[in-house]
Design a protein around this motif. Structure first.
Motif, PDB file in Angstrom:
ATOM      1  N   VAL A  51       0.873  -1.173   0.000  1.00 14.93           N
ATOM      2  CA  VAL A  51       0.000   0.000   0.000  1.00 14.93           C
ATOM      3  C   VAL A  51       0.906   1.217   0.000  1.00 14.93           C
ATOM      4  N   VAL A  52       0.710   2.101  -0.961  1.00 10.68           N
ATOM      5  CA  VAL A  52       1.526   3.316  -1.040  1.00 10.68           C
ATOM      6  C   VAL A  52       0.705   4.458  -0.452  1.00 10.68           C
ATOM      7  N   GLY A  53       1.151   4.984   0.684  1.00  9.03           N
ATOM      8  CA  GLY A  53       0.456   6.091   1.329  1.00  9.03           C
ATOM      9  C   GLY A  53      -0.233   5.646   2.602  1.00  9.03           C
ATOM     10  N   VAL A  74       3.133  -1.128   4.070  1.00  9.35           N
ATOM     11  CA  VAL A  74       2.671   0.224   3.740  1.00  9.35           C
ATOM     12  C   VAL A  74       3.900   1.119   3.617  1.00  9.35           C
ATOM     13  N   LEU A  75       4.044   1.798   2.499  1.00 13.58           N
ATOM     14  CA  LEU A  75       5.172   2.712   2.299  1.00 13.58           C
ATOM     15  C   LEU A  75       4.658   4.140   2.335  1.00 13.58           C
ATOM     16  N   GLU A  76       5.174   4.925   3.253  1.00 12.51           N
ATOM     17  CA  GLU A  76       4.694   6.300   3.449  1.00 12.51           C
ATOM     18  C   GLU A  76       5.860   7.269   3.283  1.00 12.51           C
ATOM     19  N   ALA A  77       5.634   8.297   2.458  1.00 10.73           N
ATOM     20  CA  ALA A  77       6.700   9.258   2.176  1.00 10.73           C
ATOM     21  C   ALA A  77       7.071  10.095   3.396  1.00 10.73           C
ATOM     22  N   GLY A  98      -4.724  21.002  11.549  1.00  8.40           N
ATOM     23  CA  GLY A  98      -4.122  21.765  10.444  1.00  8.40           C
ATOM     24  C   GLY A  98      -4.684  21.353   9.105  1.00  8.40           C
ATOM     25  N   GLY A  99      -5.315  20.186   9.045  1.00  8.91           N
ATOM     26  CA  GLY A  99      -5.937  19.707   7.804  1.00  8.91           C
ATOM     27  C   GLY A  99      -7.387  19.387   8.092  1.00  8.91           C
ATOM     28  N   ALA A 100      -7.801  18.157   7.736  1.00 10.31           N
ATOM     29  CA  ALA A 100      -9.205  17.773   7.940  1.00 10.31           C
ATOM     30  C   ALA A 100      -9.591  17.914   9.399  1.00 10.31           C
ATOM     31  N   SER A 342      -5.832  25.179  -3.587  1.00  9.50           N
ATOM     32  CA  SER A 342      -4.797  25.854  -2.776  1.00  9.50           C
ATOM     33  C   SER A 342      -5.433  26.233  -1.453  1.00  9.50           C
ATOM     34  N   ILE A 343      -4.856  25.764  -0.371  1.00  7.61           N
ATOM     35  CA  ILE A 343      -5.498  26.026   0.929  1.00  7.61           C
ATOM     36  C   ILE A 343      -4.456  26.096   2.044  1.00  7.61           C
ATOM     37  N   ALA A 344      -4.731  27.001   2.986  1.00 11.79           N
ATOM     38  CA  ALA A 344      -3.948  27.062   4.220  1.00 11.79           C
ATOM     39  C   ALA A 344      -4.910  27.295   5.369  1.00 11.79           C
ATOM     40  N   THR A 479     -16.799  11.957  -1.434  1.00 15.31           N
ATOM     41  CA  THR A 479     -15.507  12.209  -2.064  1.00 15.31           C
ATOM     42  C   THR A 479     -14.995  13.571  -1.595  1.00 15.31           C
ATOM     43  N   GLY A 480     -13.717  13.645  -1.303  1.00 14.07           N
ATOM     44  CA  GLY A 480     -13.122  14.895  -0.824  1.00 14.07           C
ATOM     45  C   GLY A 480     -13.010  14.965   0.683  1.00 14.07           C
ATOM     46  N   TYR A 481     -13.649  14.047   1.364  1.00 13.80           N
ATOM     47  CA  TYR A 481     -13.701  14.094   2.834  1.00 13.80           C
ATOM     48  C   TYR A 481     -13.010  12.863   3.437  1.00 13.80           C
ATOM     49  N   MET A 482     -12.793  12.928   4.751  1.00 13.14           N
ATOM     50  CA  MET A 482     -12.208  11.775   5.446  1.00 13.14           C
ATOM     51  C   MET A 482     -13.077  10.544   5.225  1.00 13.14           C
ATOM     52  N   ASP A 483     -14.389  10.741   5.261  1.00 15.37           N
ATOM     53  CA  ASP A 483     -15.292   9.613   5.059  1.00 15.37           C
ATOM     54  C   ASP A 483     -15.051   8.957   3.696  1.00 15.37           C
ATOM     55  N   GLY A 484     -14.861   9.785   2.676  1.00 18.49           N
ATOM     56  CA  GLY A 484     -14.584   9.251   1.337  1.00 18.49           C
ATOM     57  C   GLY A 484     -13.271   8.486   1.315  1.00 18.49           C
TER      58      GLY A 484
HETATM   59  C1  LIG Z   1      -7.021  22.153   4.981  1.00 23.84           C
HETATM   60  C2  LIG Z   1      -7.884  20.926   4.801  1.00 23.84           C
HETATM   61  C3  LIG Z   1      -9.113  20.872   5.434  1.00 23.84           C
HETATM   62  C4  LIG Z   1      -9.900  19.743   5.316  1.00 23.84           C
HETATM   63  N1  LIG Z   1     -11.061  19.676   6.032  1.00 23.84           N
HETATM   64  C5  LIG Z   1     -11.753  18.518   6.063  1.00 23.84           C
HETATM   65  C6  LIG Z   1     -12.826  18.356   6.984  1.00 23.84           C
HETATM   66  O1  LIG Z   1     -13.122  19.261   7.780  1.00 23.84           O
HETATM   67  N2  LIG Z   1     -13.495  17.174   6.977  1.00 23.84           N
HETATM   68  C7  LIG Z   1     -13.152  16.145   6.130  1.00 23.84           C
HETATM   69  O2  LIG Z   1     -13.779  15.080   6.189  1.00 23.84           O
HETATM   70  N3  LIG Z   1     -12.125  16.272   5.253  1.00 23.84           N
HETATM   71  C8  LIG Z   1     -11.408  17.424   5.204  1.00 23.84           C
HETATM   72  N4  LIG Z   1     -10.326  17.542   4.378  1.00 23.84           N
HETATM   73  C9  LIG Z   1     -10.080  16.484   3.370  1.00 23.84           C
HETATM   74  C10 LIG Z   1      -9.405  15.231   3.972  1.00 23.84           C
HETATM   75  O3  LIG Z   1      -8.234  15.623   4.622  1.00 23.84           O
HETATM   76  C11 LIG Z   1      -9.075  14.239   2.867  1.00 23.84           C
HETATM   77  O4  LIG Z   1     -10.235  13.932   2.131  1.00 23.84           O
HETATM   78  C12 LIG Z   1      -8.502  12.916   3.372  1.00 23.84           C
HETATM   79  O5  LIG Z   1      -7.656  13.078   4.470  1.00 23.84           O
HETATM   80  C13 LIG Z   1      -7.747  12.247   2.228  1.00 23.84           C
HETATM   81  O6  LIG Z   1      -7.170  11.016   2.648  1.00 23.84           O
HETATM   82  P1  LIG Z   1      -6.438  10.124   1.563  1.00 23.84           P
HETATM   83  O7  LIG Z   1      -5.945   8.907   2.233  1.00 23.84           O
HETATM   84  O8  LIG Z   1      -7.328   9.943   0.391  1.00 23.84           O
HETATM   85  O9  LIG Z   1      -5.208  11.000   1.017  1.00 23.84           O
HETATM   86  P2  LIG Z   1      -4.012  11.659   1.813  1.00 23.84           P
HETATM   87  O10 LIG Z   1      -4.421  12.062   3.163  1.00 23.84           O
HETATM   88  O11 LIG Z   1      -3.469  12.707   0.918  1.00 23.84           O
HETATM   89  O12 LIG Z   1      -2.957  10.483   1.965  1.00 23.84           O
HETATM   90  C14 LIG Z   1      -2.018  10.164   0.964  1.00 23.84           C
HETATM   91  C15 LIG Z   1      -0.735   9.702   1.653  1.00 23.84           C
HETATM   92  O13 LIG Z   1       0.197   9.268   0.652  1.00 23.84           O
HETATM   93  C16 LIG Z   1       1.478   9.756   0.990  1.00 23.84           C
HETATM   94  N5  LIG Z   1       2.237   9.803  -0.258  1.00 23.84           N
HETATM   95  C17 LIG Z   1       2.096  10.658  -1.294  1.00 23.84           C
HETATM   96  N6  LIG Z   1       2.961  10.327  -2.281  1.00 23.84           N
HETATM   97  C18 LIG Z   1       3.666   9.251  -1.843  1.00 23.84           C
HETATM   98  C19 LIG Z   1       4.692   8.448  -2.422  1.00 23.84           C
HETATM   99  N7  LIG Z   1       5.181   8.672  -3.646  1.00 23.84           N
HETATM  100  N8  LIG Z   1       5.199   7.426  -1.682  1.00 23.84           N
HETATM  101  C20 LIG Z   1       4.705   7.163  -0.440  1.00 23.84           C
HETATM  102  N9  LIG Z   1       3.732   7.890   0.148  1.00 23.84           N
HETATM  103  C21 LIG Z   1       3.208   8.908  -0.554  1.00 23.84           C
HETATM  104  C22 LIG Z   1       1.205  11.102   1.617  1.00 23.84           C
HETATM  105  O14 LIG Z   1       2.284  11.519   2.410  1.00 23.84           O
HETATM  106  C23 LIG Z   1      -0.045  10.816   2.428  1.00 23.84           C
HETATM  107  O15 LIG Z   1       0.257  10.366   3.715  1.00 23.84           O
HETATM  108  C24 LIG Z   1      -9.488  18.649   4.498  1.00 23.84           C
HETATM  109  C25 LIG Z   1      -8.242  18.704   3.867  1.00 23.84           C
HETATM  110  C26 LIG Z   1      -7.443  19.827   4.013  1.00 23.84           C
HETATM  111  C27 LIG Z   1      -6.090  19.859   3.342  1.00 23.84           C
END
Ligand SMILES: Cc1cc2nc3c(=O)[nH]c(=O)nc-3n(C[C@H](O)[C@H](O)[C@H](O)COP(=O)(O)OP(=O)(O)OC[C@H]3O[C@@H](n4cnc5c(N)ncnc54)[C@H](O)[C@@H]3O)c2cc1C
Length: 500
Positions: A51-53, A74-77, A98-100, A342-344, A479-484
């Motif tokens: 699993v990558v990520g 699981v390989l995590e960057a 700082g994120g979700a 783009s978000i901070a 889609t776009g959320y932690m639940d997704g």
């Molecule tokens: C500012 C902000 C606010 C948010 N607010 C909310 C909220 O309030 N509620 C909500 O539900 N969601 C929110 N979200 C969205 C939520 O964070 C994401 O939908 C969710 O965390 C995505 O998870 P994921 O596993 O799909 O991807 P990611 O969390 O992006 O995980 C991908 C992983 O892969 C790793 N990776 C990348 N490239 C490589 C590589 N080449 N080799 C190894 N590892 C790699 C990354 O380091 C990361 O750990 C928010 C996001 C942000 C940025």
């Protein structure tokens, strides 16, 4: 409106015990490569699945595959799990999201995961009035009236008519398959900006629709396909409750309703702890080679051969990996066409949540200044006050060359205009910029400009030989959320298990 938070406009398998998980983890390969005199060869391992990520999608996929008896690496960057879920250090030993951050009704899978991890939720502070700042005027409004989260702008009737039309269109988009909507071609041939200008006249309605886009996706309305936005709303539900725009934008009853005690990062951190040393940190994957019915995955410091690989991240970041042989064009080009917003998050800490005494929720929407939406991020007991402001889309890019002091000043100037001079004097501040993060490239989510979903959408999830795709962008619901993200991990684990 309140909530026009980032998310609000105008407003498996059972986990096995840690020991069992570790026992099922990868075994070192007997076939280590010969040592090179110049540089020792990276260790080689084998597993059923790489699993990558280690974001929520990758961690969930690993959890379910291990529970199904598969060996997993699981390989995590990064040096931490969680990806876009991150506890931002405040410099005093504590963190703020700082994120979700938020979780709401129908987000069943992240809720189930959090329960399994023993992470409780609490209601987002939402008592009092919201602040609306537009054309240099600050006004306050209640969100329990007929307009709900919508601020009392001159364009509000115009806006309501447009939102009703949008709501009807949302119902026509099949969840998880927006390219199959009867009007997919028409809706995917325009941006949300084009549609909003054709369907409203007032500057107020137009501003609020732009703000909906900014606070939900962190892109401008001209950046995103109308079809994508409609599907985003259609996905804001579950198998029994259709998605709606209201559920996206609302605090009460919507995606911003609750937060996690201790911060959202507790969920991935605890899951990663349970998975144990099958997760290798500081191991960015550079290449994936499909050969001999399996895969060789090369990361910094480690190479793993496996039967299958799950790439669990956004399409844009998946596109940084070198695939051999090359991927089908539909997938390769999808990864070029799915940019991140783009978000901070700017966080200011105070001795007390002083705005509560002023009768304010801490939620605001602004048309000027660095911050366009805010929330009360204080801990559940209100023992100190934390205001969080989103710096979205062009606003954060404008600060590319600004010094940290200038960024801090811009953030505090916004908070001062919205909440009064007390807001200009915090105990401390912190900022998390996602567009500067190599392994995220922005946030909160990858978006589709016009034409992408209808021409490339099916490639979001379709496996490419032994390569499978996860990540919140591949989810049907939320889609776009932690639940997704969690849903996508659960889906891909079933897919891979069945394929092995
Ligand atoms: C500012 C902000 C606010 C948010 N607010 C909310 C909220 O309030 N509620 C909500 O539900 N969601 C929110 N979200 C969205 C939520 O964070 C994401 O939908 C969710 O965390 C995505 O998870 P994921 O596993 O799909 O991807 P990611 O969390 O992006 O995980 C991908 C992983 O892969 C790793 N990776 C990348 N490239 C490589 C590589 N080449 N080799 C190894 N590892 C790699 C990354 O380091 C990361 O750990 C928010 C996001 C942000 C940025």
């Amino acid at each position: 409106m309140t909530g026009v938070s980032r998310r609000r406009l105008l407003g498996t398998g059972a986990l096995t015990a840690a020991g069992a998980v570790v026992a099922a983890a990868s075994a070192p390969s007997a076939a280590a490569s010969p040592a090179s005199p110049a540089a020792p060869a990276a260790p080689q391992e084998t597993a059923d699945v790489v699993v990558v990520g280690a974001g929520l999608s990758g961690l969930t996929a690993a959890r379910d595959l291990v529970a199904a008896g598969r060996s997993v690496v699981v390989l995590e960057a990064r040096e931490r799990p969680g990806g876009r879920v991150y506890g931002l250090p405040l410099g005093d030993g504590t963190t703020s999201e700082g994120g979700a951050e938020f979780i709401g009704p129908t987000q069943d899978r992240i809720a189930a995961l959090a329960r399994d991890m023993g992470v409780a939720t609490f209601t987002t502070y939402n008592t009092g009035k919201n602040v609306y700042y537009r054309n240099g005027q600050r006004s306050l409004y209640a969100t329990d009236g007929i307009l709900g989260a919508v601020p009392p702008d001159w364009g509000v009737v115009d806006l309501e008519v447009a939102l009703l039309k949008l709501g009807e269109m949302v119902k026509q988009v099949p969840v998880g398959r927006p390219w199959e909507a009867a009007k997919a071609e028409e809706w995917d041939s325009q941006t949300f900006h084009t549609w909003s200008r054709s369907n409203s006249l007032s500057s107020g309605a137009r501003f609020l629709m732009d703000e909906f886009c900014s606070s939900t996706l962190s892109v401008r309305s001209r950046d995103v396909s109308l079809l994508y936005l409609l599907h985003y709303a259609a996905a804001a539900g579950n198998e029994t409750t259709p998605g709606t725009i209201d559920r996206l934008i609302n605090t009460k009853g919507g995606a911003q309703e609750s937060r996690f005690v201790g911060g959202s990062q507790e969920v991935p951190v605890r899951l990663a702890q349970r998975l144990g040393d099958i997760i290798r940190y500081n191991a960015p994957v550079r290449s994936i080679t499909a050969e001999d019915g399996g895969v060789t995955v090369v990361a910094d410091g480690i190479t793993v051969t496996a039967k299958r690989v799950v790439v669990a991240m956004s399409p844009a970041i998946a596109g940084k990996i070198d695939y051999s042989p090359g991927l089908p064009a539909s997938r390769a080009q999808l990864m070029q066409r799915y940019p991140m917003g783009s978000i901070a998050k700017f966080v200011a800490v105070y001795d007390t949540p002083f705005w509560r005494a002023d009768g304010l929720t801490g939620q605001a929407v602004a048309d000027s200044g660095a911050i366009d939406a805010t929330f009360d991020n204080s801990p559940p007991d209100g023992s100190r006050g934390i205001l969080m402001g989103f710096i979205n889309q062009t606003n954060i890019r404008k600060l590319d060359a600004a010094s940290p002091d200038a960024v801090r000043a811009a953030g505090l100037d916004s908070l001062g205009k919205l909440f009064g001079d007390t807001a200009r004097n915090p105990v401390r501040t912190a900022i998390q910029r996602w567009d500067n993060e190599t392994w995220s490239g922005g946030g909160p989510v990858g978006i589709a400009p016009p034409g992408v979903l209808s021409d490339y959408g099916p490639a979001l999830r379709a496996p490419c030989g032994p390569i499978h795709w996860a990540g919140t962008e591949t989810s049907d619901y939320w889609t776009g959320y932690m639940d997704g993200a969690v849903r996508s991990g659960e889906r891909v684990a079933k897919e891979v298990h069945a394929a092995l």
